[in-house]
Motif scaffolding. Structure first.
Motif, PDB file in Angstrom:
ATOM      1  N   ARG A   1       6.426   4.472  -8.022  1.00 20.61           N
ATOM      2  CA  ARG A   1       7.326   3.987  -6.960  1.00 20.61           C
ATOM      3  C   ARG A   1       8.120   5.141  -6.344  1.00 20.61           C
TER       4      ARG A   1
ATOM      5  N   ASP B   1       4.151  17.688  -2.174  1.00 22.99           N
ATOM      6  CA  ASP B   1       3.175  17.003  -1.325  1.00 22.99           C
ATOM      7  C   ASP B   1       1.819  17.706  -1.458  1.00 22.99           C
TER       8      ASP B   1
ATOM      9  N   LEU C   1       0.872   2.545  -5.459  1.00 21.08           N
ATOM     10  CA  LEU C   1       0.575   3.691  -4.604  1.00 21.08           C
ATOM     11  C   LEU C   1      -0.233   3.306  -3.370  1.00 21.08           C
TER      12      LEU C   1
ATOM     13  N   GLU D   1       0.453   1.249  -1.331  1.00 23.27           N
ATOM     14  CA  GLU D   1       1.366   0.946  -0.231  1.00 23.27           C
ATOM     15  C   GLU D   1       1.495   2.120   0.739  1.00 23.27           C
ATOM     16  N   ASN D   2       1.126   3.309   0.292  1.00 21.62           N
ATOM     17  CA  ASN D   2       1.150   4.483   1.172  1.00 21.62           C
ATOM     18  C   ASN D   2      -0.270   4.745   1.667  1.00 21.62           C
TER      19      ASN D   2
ATOM     20  N   ASN E   1      -1.548   7.074   3.255  1.00 23.62           N
ATOM     21  CA  ASN E   1      -1.979   8.467   3.254  1.00 23.62           C
ATOM     22  C   ASN E   1      -2.389   8.974   1.873  1.00 23.62           C
ATOM     23  N   PHE E   2      -2.289   8.125   0.875  1.00 27.14           N
ATOM     24  CA  PHE E   2      -2.697   8.521  -0.468  1.00 27.14           C
ATOM     25  C   PHE E   2      -4.172   8.206  -0.689  1.00 27.14           C
TER      26      PHE E   2
ATOM     27  N   LEU F   1       6.287   7.274  -3.584  1.00 24.09           N
ATOM     28  CA  LEU F   1       5.754   6.644  -2.374  1.00 24.09           C
ATOM     29  C   LEU F   1       6.128   7.376  -1.087  1.00 24.09           C
ATOM     30  N   ALA F   2       7.219   8.121  -1.090  1.00 23.76           N
ATOM     31  CA  ALA F   2       7.622   8.845   0.120  1.00 23.76           C
ATOM     32  C   ALA F   2       6.893  10.179   0.283  1.00 23.76           C
ATOM     33  N   HIS F   3       6.064  10.558  -0.700  1.00 27.90           N
ATOM     34  CA  HIS F   3       5.325  11.815  -0.605  1.00 27.90           C
ATOM     35  C   HIS F   3       4.203  11.716   0.423  1.00 27.90           C
ATOM     36  N   ARG F   4       3.580  12.867   0.697  1.00 25.03           N
ATOM     37  CA  ARG F   4       2.481  12.912   1.658  1.00 25.03           C
ATOM     38  C   ARG F   4       1.208  13.429   1.001  1.00 25.03           C
TER      39      ARG F   4
END
Length: 257
Positions: free
Chosen positions: A112, A95, A133, A135-136, A138-139, A115-118
């Motif tokens: 894909r 992260d 990307l 979709e997140n 925070n990116f 996507l769960a990263h921060r």
């Protein structure tokens, strides 16, 4: 070794042999491996579908070094392998990292998986990666400017290269079209290669994503050498010449399950 792994190892050897000799008959290959001609024919059909070889009447020859397969075919060929590779590379990306991500269907799968990263900061020349990307929330995503290649969402050209030169990223995640048995990294399009080279120059670490079909696959334009990367993510053990080179250079090899 499972039957699937055994089949893939035989196919890698077929690619290696054809790369050295240019053309081999089905009968010669069947005799070499001690299998039936029908088995070799299935192998060659699979390799031709994946773009690793060309099938000719009675035998197998080198695949085209000047033309890649269509994007919609690349999206589905070896999809499970690409997804496994993507999972492996995502597990090695911390992260709060900065990343370059380039063109390719395997790098799209990596996007894909990330996507769960921060709090990732990503610079890319792949419209599909940017869309995934986004979709997140925070990116932070920087889309490199340049000429859009309509068929696959790639962005290339000197403006793209200049964008990459303005950054120094923690990790460059790159795909490739072919890895020669001498360790050369190759692709089909010069503009695409110039972008990949800029990523390699400006990354603290370079993660190369390449499923087993890329080993020994011919392509026209040289990106660089496999010794320039930090880690290789693949789904099959590299052929012996490449494996020895990676070991000597101390390059990490991650093989997905």
């Amino acid at each position: 070794m499972s039957e699937t792994q055994g089949n893939e190892q035989r196919r890698l050897r077929i690619v290696e042999m054809v790369s050295r000799q240019g053309f081999l008959t089905m009968e010669a290959l069947a005799h070499h491996f001690g299998v039936t001609v029908q088995t070799i024919r299935r192998d060659v059909n699979t390799l031709a579908t994946e773009g690793r070889l060309s099938r000719y009447r009675g035998g197998a020859g080198l695949a085209s070094s000047i033309e890649n397969m269509e994007y919609h075919r690349r999206q589905v060929v070896n999809l499970a392998a690409k997804q496994g590779i993507a999972h492996e590379v995502a597990s090695d990306v911390p992260d709060h990292s900065s990343l370059f991500i380039n063109i390719g269907t395997t790098t799209e799968q990596a996007a894909r998986a990330l996507l769960a990263h921060r709090d990732l900061q990503v610079i890319t020349n792949n419209l599909n990666v940017a869309r995934i990307l986004s979709e997140n929330p925070n990116f932070s995503i920087v889309m490199a400017g340049g000429k859009v290649r309509n068929r696959d969402g790639a962005v290339t050209g000197q403006p793209t290269v200049r964008t990459f030169e303005q950054y120094r990223a923690d990790i460059g995640i790159i795909g490739i079209s072919g890895i020669d048995l001498d360790g050369g990294l190759f692709d089909f399009d010069l503009d695409e290669v110039l972008c990949a080279q800029a990523i390699i120059r400006n990354s603290r670490r370079v993660f190369l994503l390449a499923d087993g079909s890329k080993f020994g696959r011919p392509a026209l334009v040289k990106v660089g050498n496999i010794t320039e990367i930090s880690a290789l993510y693949t789904d099959a053990p590299p052929p012996e010449p490449i494996g020895a080179m990676l070991e000597q250079a101390g390059i990490v090899v991650r093989i997905s399950a």
